[in-house]
Design a protein around this motif. Sequence first.
Motif, PDB file in Angstrom:
ATOM      1  N   GLN A   8       0.834  -1.207   0.000  1.00  0.00           N
ATOM      2  CA  GLN A   8       0.000   0.000   0.000  1.00  0.00           C
ATOM      3  C   GLN A   8       0.867   1.255   0.000  1.00  0.00           C
ATOM      4  N   GLU A   9       1.933   1.251   0.790  1.00  0.00           N
ATOM      5  CA  GLU A   9       2.834   2.404   0.833  1.00  0.00           C
ATOM      6  C   GLU A   9       3.532   2.590  -0.512  1.00  0.00           C
ATOM      7  N   ALA A  10       3.952   1.473  -1.130  1.00  0.00           N
ATOM      8  CA  ALA A  10       4.617   1.551  -2.430  1.00  0.00           C
ATOM      9  C   ALA A  10       3.669   2.126  -3.480  1.00  0.00           C
ATOM     10  N   ARG A  31       3.662  -7.878   0.991  1.00  0.00           N
ATOM     11  CA  ARG A  31       2.211  -7.904   1.160  1.00  0.00           C
ATOM     12  C   ARG A  31       1.929  -8.846   2.319  1.00  0.00           C
ATOM     13  N   HIS A  32       1.234  -8.347   3.326  1.00  0.00           N
ATOM     14  CA  HIS A  32       0.947  -9.118   4.539  1.00  0.00           C
ATOM     15  C   HIS A  32       2.236  -9.662   5.158  1.00  0.00           C
ATOM     16  N   GLY A  33       3.301  -8.847   5.107  1.00  0.00           N
ATOM     17  CA  GLY A  33       4.567  -9.213   5.729  1.00  0.00           C
ATOM     18  C   GLY A  33       5.443 -10.148   4.914  1.00  0.00           C
ATOM     19  N   GLU A  34       4.977 -10.572   3.755  1.00  0.00           N
ATOM     20  CA  GLU A  34       5.745 -11.497   2.919  1.00  0.00           C
ATOM     21  C   GLU A  34       6.331 -10.755   1.720  1.00  0.00           C
TER      22      GLU A  34
END
Length: 91
Positions: A8-10, A31-34
């Motif tokens: 989202q930040e990217a 995404r979701h830490g992965e």
Amino acid sequence: MPKTWQLQEAKNKLSQVVNEALEDGPQIITRHGEEVAVLLSMEDYRKIAPKPRNLYELFHDSPLVGVDLDLTRDKNDLGRPPLDFSERQSG
């Protein structure tokens, strides 16, 4: 060391992510830490991308170079029958 960005930040800061890829090297996107993607500058991409090859180079570099293949066709083998386009099916 590559910087890591949440997806989202990217998305929200795409220009900044691109600029950092140009200045500092690859940028990792999670995404979701992965870790799911990497943004590279075109220069970095060209360093690792396979070089385009022509057909001669493709065959020349084939692992089958020098393998003795029998490519003769049996005299009774007439190949595939021709396609019949006269009975086209709809749907």
